[in-house]
Every structure is written in C-alpha cells, then in structure tokens.
Design an enzyme around this catalytic site. Structure first.
Site, short mmCIF file in Angstrom:
data_model
loop_
_atom_site.label_atom_id
_atom_site.label_comp_id
_atom_site.label_asym_id
_atom_site.label_seq_id
_atom_site.Cartn_x
_atom_site.Cartn_y
_atom_site.Cartn_z
N GLY A 15 1.08 -1.22 0.08
CA GLY A 15 -0.12 -0.07 0.08
C GLY A 15 0.94 1.20 -0.08
O GLY A 15 2.06 0.90 -0.15
N ILE A 17 1.51 3.78 2.27
CA ILE A 17 2.45 4.08 3.54
C ILE A 17 3.24 2.75 3.70
O ILE A 17 4.46 2.77 3.99
CB ILE A 17 1.58 4.41 4.82
CG1 ILE A 17 0.80 5.47 4.52
CG2 ILE A 17 2.61 4.67 5.84
CD1 ILE A 17 -0.11 5.83 5.43
N ASP A 36 0.15 -9.04 1.65
CA ASP A 36 -0.70 -8.02 1.00
C ASP A 36 -1.80 -8.64 0.40
O ASP A 36 -1.15 -9.66 -0.48
CB ASP A 36 -0.21 -7.09 0.19
CG ASP A 36 -1.15 -5.71 0.15
OD1 ASP A 36 -0.64 -4.49 0.46
OD2 ASP A 36 -2.30 -6.07 -0.41
N ASN A 40 -6.33 -3.42 -2.29
CA ASN A 40 -6.27 -2.20 -2.44
C ASN A 40 -4.75 -1.75 -2.62
O ASN A 40 -4.58 -0.67 -2.38
CB ASN A 40 -6.48 -1.57 -1.25
CG ASN A 40 -7.03 0.01 -1.31
OD1 ASN A 40 -7.56 0.29 -2.40
ND2 ASN A 40 -7.26 0.77 -0.31
N ASP A 63 -4.51 -12.80 2.79
CA ASP A 63 -5.63 -11.64 3.51
C ASP A 63 -5.21 -12.28 5.03
O ASP A 63 -5.33 -13.22 5.39
CB ASP A 63 -6.94 -12.43 3.23
CG ASP A 63 -8.16 -11.59 3.99
OD1 ASP A 63 -9.45 -11.83 3.74
OD2 ASP A 63 -7.77 -11.02 4.99
N LYS A 90 -9.53 2.01 4.34
CA LYS A 90 -9.27 3.33 4.83
C LYS A 90 -10.16 4.37 4.38
O LYS A 90 -9.96 5.35 4.65
CB LYS A 90 -7.74 3.64 4.95
CG LYS A 90 -7.31 3.72 3.37
CD LYS A 90 -5.92 4.60 3.35
CE LYS A 90 -5.80 5.03 1.74
NZ LYS A 90 -5.01 6.10 1.86
N SER A 130 -5.02 6.48 13.23
CA SER A 130 -4.95 7.62 12.53
C SER A 130 -5.53 8.82 13.67
O SER A 130 -6.18 8.39 14.58
CB SER A 130 -6.11 7.62 11.56
OG SER A 130 -6.66 8.53 11.07
N TYR A 155 -15.09 3.83 9.95
CA TYR A 155 -13.45 3.64 9.68
C TYR A 155 -12.72 4.16 11.07
O TYR A 155 -12.06 3.63 11.72
CB TYR A 155 -13.15 4.58 8.37
CG TYR A 155 -11.59 4.77 8.56
CD1 TYR A 155 -11.18 6.07 9.00
CD2 TYR A 155 -10.69 3.66 8.44
CE1 TYR A 155 -9.74 6.23 8.99
CE2 TYR A 155 -9.36 3.85 8.44
CZ TYR A 155 -8.85 5.35 8.95
OH TYR A 155 -7.55 5.51 9.13
N LYS A 159 -10.40 2.23 14.11
CA LYS A 159 -9.28 2.44 14.65
C LYS A 159 -9.35 2.68 16.18
O LYS A 159 -8.36 2.24 16.85
CB LYS A 159 -8.72 3.90 13.79
CG LYS A 159 -8.30 3.61 12.61
CD LYS A 159 -7.24 2.51 12.38
CE LYS A 159 -6.85 2.48 10.91
NZ LYS A 159 -5.72 1.41 10.48
N ASN A 205 -9.01 11.82 -1.26
CA ASN A 205 -8.10 12.67 -0.75
C ASN A 205 -7.49 13.95 -1.45
O ASN A 205 -7.46 13.84 -2.69
CB ASN A 205 -6.94 11.79 -0.10
CG ASN A 205 -7.31 10.86 0.99
OD1 ASN A 205 -6.81 9.70 0.97
ND2 ASN A 205 -8.13 11.21 2.04
N ARG A 301 -17.96 19.37 2.88
CA ARG A 301 -18.19 18.01 2.72
C ARG A 301 -18.43 17.34 4.06
O ARG A 301 -17.98 17.69 5.03
CB ARG A 301 -16.71 17.16 2.44
CG ARG A 301 -16.75 15.68 2.32
CD ARG A 301 -15.53 15.03 1.73
NE ARG A 301 -14.17 15.45 2.76
CZ ARG A 301 -13.18 14.78 2.40
NH1 ARG A 301 -12.85 14.20 1.38
NH2 ARG A 301 -12.33 15.05 3.32
C1 WQD Z 1 -8.21 16.98 3.54
C2 WQD Z 1 -8.88 18.29 3.46
C3 WQD Z 1 -11.16 18.19 2.59
C4 WQD Z 1 -10.51 16.58 -1.27
C5 WQD Z 1 -8.93 11.40 5.80
C6 WQD Z 1 -9.01 10.42 6.75
C7 WQD Z 1 -7.63 10.23 7.36
C8 WQD Z 1 -6.78 9.82 6.48
C9 WQD Z 1 -6.48 10.91 5.67
C10 WQD Z 1 -6.72 7.27 6.61
C11 WQD Z 1 -10.07 18.28 3.74
C12 WQD Z 1 -10.38 18.92 1.54
C13 WQD Z 1 -10.47 17.17 0.03
C14 WQD Z 1 -11.16 17.47 -2.00
C15 WQD Z 1 -11.31 19.15 -0.80
N1 WQD Z 1 -7.26 8.58 6.02
N2 WQD Z 1 -10.78 18.54 0.36
N3 WQD Z 1 -11.57 18.86 -1.65
O1 WQD Z 1 -10.57 14.17 5.65
O2 WQD Z 1 -8.68 14.97 6.32
O3 WQD Z 1 -8.49 12.59 6.32
O4 WQD Z 1 -7.64 10.99 4.90
O5 WQD Z 1 -5.90 7.24 7.37
O6 WQD Z 1 -7.88 9.24 8.57
O7 WQD Z 1 -10.14 10.96 7.70
O8 WQD Z 1 -8.11 13.86 4.29
O9 WQD Z 1 -7.43 14.46 1.90
O10 WQD Z 1 -9.85 13.80 2.31
O11 WQD Z 1 -9.03 16.12 3.04
O12 WQD Z 1 -11.37 20.40 -0.37
O13 WQD Z 1 -11.47 17.11 -3.38
O14 WQD Z 1 -8.92 18.56 1.85
O15 WQD Z 1 -12.61 19.12 3.08
O16 WQD Z 1 -10.35 19.68 4.49
P1 WQD Z 1 -9.05 14.08 5.62
P2 WQD Z 1 -8.74 14.60 2.74
#
Ligand code: WQD
Length: 349
Positions: A15, A17, A36, A40, A63, A90, A130, A155, A159, A205, A301
């Site tokens: 993956g 990380i 793995d 994903n 798995d 995740k 996380s 999710y 954790k 993300n 969001r």
């Molecule tokens: C970051 C910021 C969005 C997309 C999540 C999980 C966390 C980890 C990382 C697993 C936020 C903004 C995003 C877009 C945007 N995952 N954004 N437009 O939600 O902080 O964390 O992913 O371990 O556990 O909760 O990360 O990258 O989704 O968002 O404006 O198209 O970017 O609103 O403020 P997040 P993210």
C-alpha cells in the site's frame, strides 16, 4: 552491508504507506517481508520497490483474516523480529455505507494477527492508527492525551476499537510490546517517483485530486468550503510527507527492541506539528509544480472537521523522530509521481 536487524512482517506492505515503510526498513538493515491481499494495492508496487532497493522484496498474497495461511507464513518465515500492521480499509466515506466490511477487515485482521503472533512468540507490533480517533479536538495541537471523541465514521471507530483491543491484550499480560502510531495526513511520494499514492477510482483525498487535476485527468478541484473559522476559511490539516511517516515506523521498531518492560503499549502522534489550510496546500502545489491549478469553492463535505494538527513532541523525545520534509517538498514529490504515472500509462508513440 550493515548488521542484519532481523525479519519484519509488513502487512499491507504494497500500500501507499506500507511500501514507503518497506524501503526505509530495508535501508535501515531490516529484512521486510510483505503480506498483502492486493485488494487495495497494485502488484506494480513490487517492481517499484525492486528498482529502488535493487532487489526483490518477498511478498505473500494473503488476507490477514486467513488465520491458517498466516500461521503457515509465520512458521515458514520465522524467526520474525516484529510486525508492522498496515492492512486495513481506510476510506471514511465507504465505511459509512459498508460498516460491516470495515469491522470485519480492520478489527478482524488485527485479532487474527495477534493470535498468530502469540502462537509464534512474536511480540513486537507497530500499529497503523489515525488522527481520526480524536474527532474534532477542543484544543489544538492534539497531544496523545487529548481524549478521543465520538468517531466521525465507522472507519474512525475501527481505529479506536483496535487501539483498545491492543490495550486489552497488554492488560491480559501477553508480553506484547506495541507502538501505536496515529498518522495525520500522509502525502507526497518517494523522491525516486518509483512508488507513490495509487488511489483506485476517483480520489477521496486532497493531494491525489490536486495532482490529477493538474494532470488534466480531473476538470477542477472543488474546495469543500471556505467559511470555516480559520484564517482563510478552508479546513486545516497536518500534512506529513509519506517518507517521514515511513521513517517513524523504523524508529518505533528500534525503540520497541530497546524496551525491556513487557507488556507495553505506547501511543505516538506522527505529524509535522503544524497545520496547513486547503488553500495553502494549493499555493504550495502551484509553487512546487509551476502548474496553475483549476479550482473553485464548493459546499462543505459532510463529516469534515474544521482543523486538526499534532503535537509530535513525544515521538521526538521518545523515538528520536521528527518530520524533516516541508509541504512544498511533498507537493513536488507528489507532482513528479503523477507525471511518472502518466508517462507509464501513455502508449509509447
Ligand atoms: C483533507 C482536506 C477536505 C478533497 C482522511 C481520513 C484520515 C486519513 C486521511 C486514512 C479536507 C479537503 C479534500 C477535495 C477538498 N485516511 N478536500 N477537496 O479527510 O483530512 O483525512 O484521509 O488514514 O483518516 O479521515 O483527508 O485528503 O480527504 O481532506 O477540499 O476534493 O482537503 O475538506 O479539509 P482527511 P482528505
């Protein structure tokens, strides 16, 4: 060749990380072995690892919920120095729609893994947690003592449950030594552009959505709200370069080996200690890539918290680890990785 630090099982090692951690383990003299199920992750990651390390990394497509296969692997691969457990689903959004899938895999695989570790006298565990466990903290930056809040998603709840599960195993006097790493927002890619983030489908993300927009794969980035109580109105996160995050796992493993007291569980925030807003991330990307980014402000969001960033002093003091890379460096590596990906996917004319 330095001294052999011993064999380490890296579940989810293909993956994002996990693969970067495999590189840092090998460079530190450990012998990583990947487990793995590729649910994903892509097998092409193994080629990227081989080209960075100059040798194949052993990998078993298994798995972690399959106790029998895991048992066979631990017997075949022994002696094993420790385990780094990344294997989990995740996606915050997906977990809301498919909670059972998340409980089965995220909690089930940890349970199975701990049973197999016990059966083979393997006691050192680094667990991937996380910052989601904090929810929206009342005070910032968050320390490891900041109370967990009601998780914002299944999710996040898995954790929280996994951390408590490890705590119960420790209380039951199994001689386990566990370092629980609470990641903030992992971003970027290996500077070689041989490995990086490989979102499947439309990225949830921020960073992969930014690089895919700049690459013309997405039309524009929607910034999810600019009316938060932050300086520029957009959400703040603690964005940490994935290579810095990977190095923290090696430091945690080193530290576990030095820790006489068993059983033990220690929790560490792995972040940079500073926050950046979405608009600041966009600016850093444009500077690093020299690309103008097409974006517009859209609605918030659901489930997003306003701001969170780490107090990472404990990792610095106890693990002798601190994030080195800045936001712009991470943006540069993320963009170079996107360019490399696009080059690979375009047929040679
Ligand atoms: C970051 C910021 C969005 C997309 C999540 C999980 C966390 C980890 C990382 C697993 C936020 C903004 C995003 C877009 C945007 N995952 N954004 N437009 O939600 O902080 O964390 O992913 O371990 O556990 O909760 O990360 O990258 O989704 O968002 O404006 O198209 O970017 O609103 O403020 P997040 P993210």
């Amino acid at each position: 060749m330095g001294i052999d630090q011993g064999k380490v099982i890296v579940t989810g090692g293909a993956g994002f990380i996990g693969s970067h951690t495999v590189v840092e383990l090998a460079l530190a003299g450990y012998t990583p072995v990947i487990i793995d199920d590729f649910s994903n992750a892509e097998r092409s990651v193994l080629d990227g690892l081989a080209s960075i390390l100059g040798r194949e990394v052993p990998c078993h497509a298994v798995d972690c919920n399959d106790g029998e296969r895991l048992n066979e692997l631990f017997a075949a691969e022994g002696p094993i120095r420790g385990v780094i457990h990344f294997a989990a689903f995740k996606s915050v959004g997906e977990s809301v729609h498919s909670p059972l899938k998340y409980y089965r895999n995220n909690v089930g695989s940890l349970t199975t893994l701990l049973e197999v570790m016990k059966a083979h006298d393997v006691w050192d565990l680094v667990f991937s947690s996380s910052c989601t466990v904090y929810g929206q903290p009342d005070t910032l930056p968050v320390t490891e003592d900041t109370p967990m809040k009601e998780a914002e998603s299944p999710y996040g709840r898995t954790k929280q449950i996994c951390e408590e599960l490890i705590g119960d195993v420790v209380k039951a006097e199994h001689p386990v030594r566990a370092a629980v790493l609470r990641y903030f927002n992992p971003i970027g890619a290996h500077p070689s552009s041989e490995i990086g983030e490989l979102p499947i489908g439309t990225p949830d993300n921020l960073i992969p959505f930014i690089t895919q927009t700049a690459a013309g794969i997405r039309d524009e980035l929607i910034v999810f709200g600019d009316s938060y109580a932050t300086a520029d109105g957009s959400c703040i996160r603690d964005y940490i370069h994935v290579v810095d995050l990977a190095k923290a796992h090696v430091k945690a493993l080193d530290w576990l080996a030095r820790k006489e007291k068993r059983p033990a569980q220690e929790i560490f925030n792995i972040g940079t200690g500073s926050g950046a807003s979405v608009l600041e991330v966009i600016e850093a990307f444009e500077r690093a890539s020299q690309q103008r980014l097409a974006y517009r402000i859209g609605p918030r969001r659901e489930g997003d918290i306003e701001q969170i960033y780490a107090n990472a002093d404990k990792a610095e003091q106890v693990l002798n680890w601190k994030a080195d890379c800045g936001l712009e460096e991470a943006m540069r590596d993320a963009w170079n990785w996107q360019v490399a990906l696009d080059r690979k996917s375009k047929p040679v004319d």
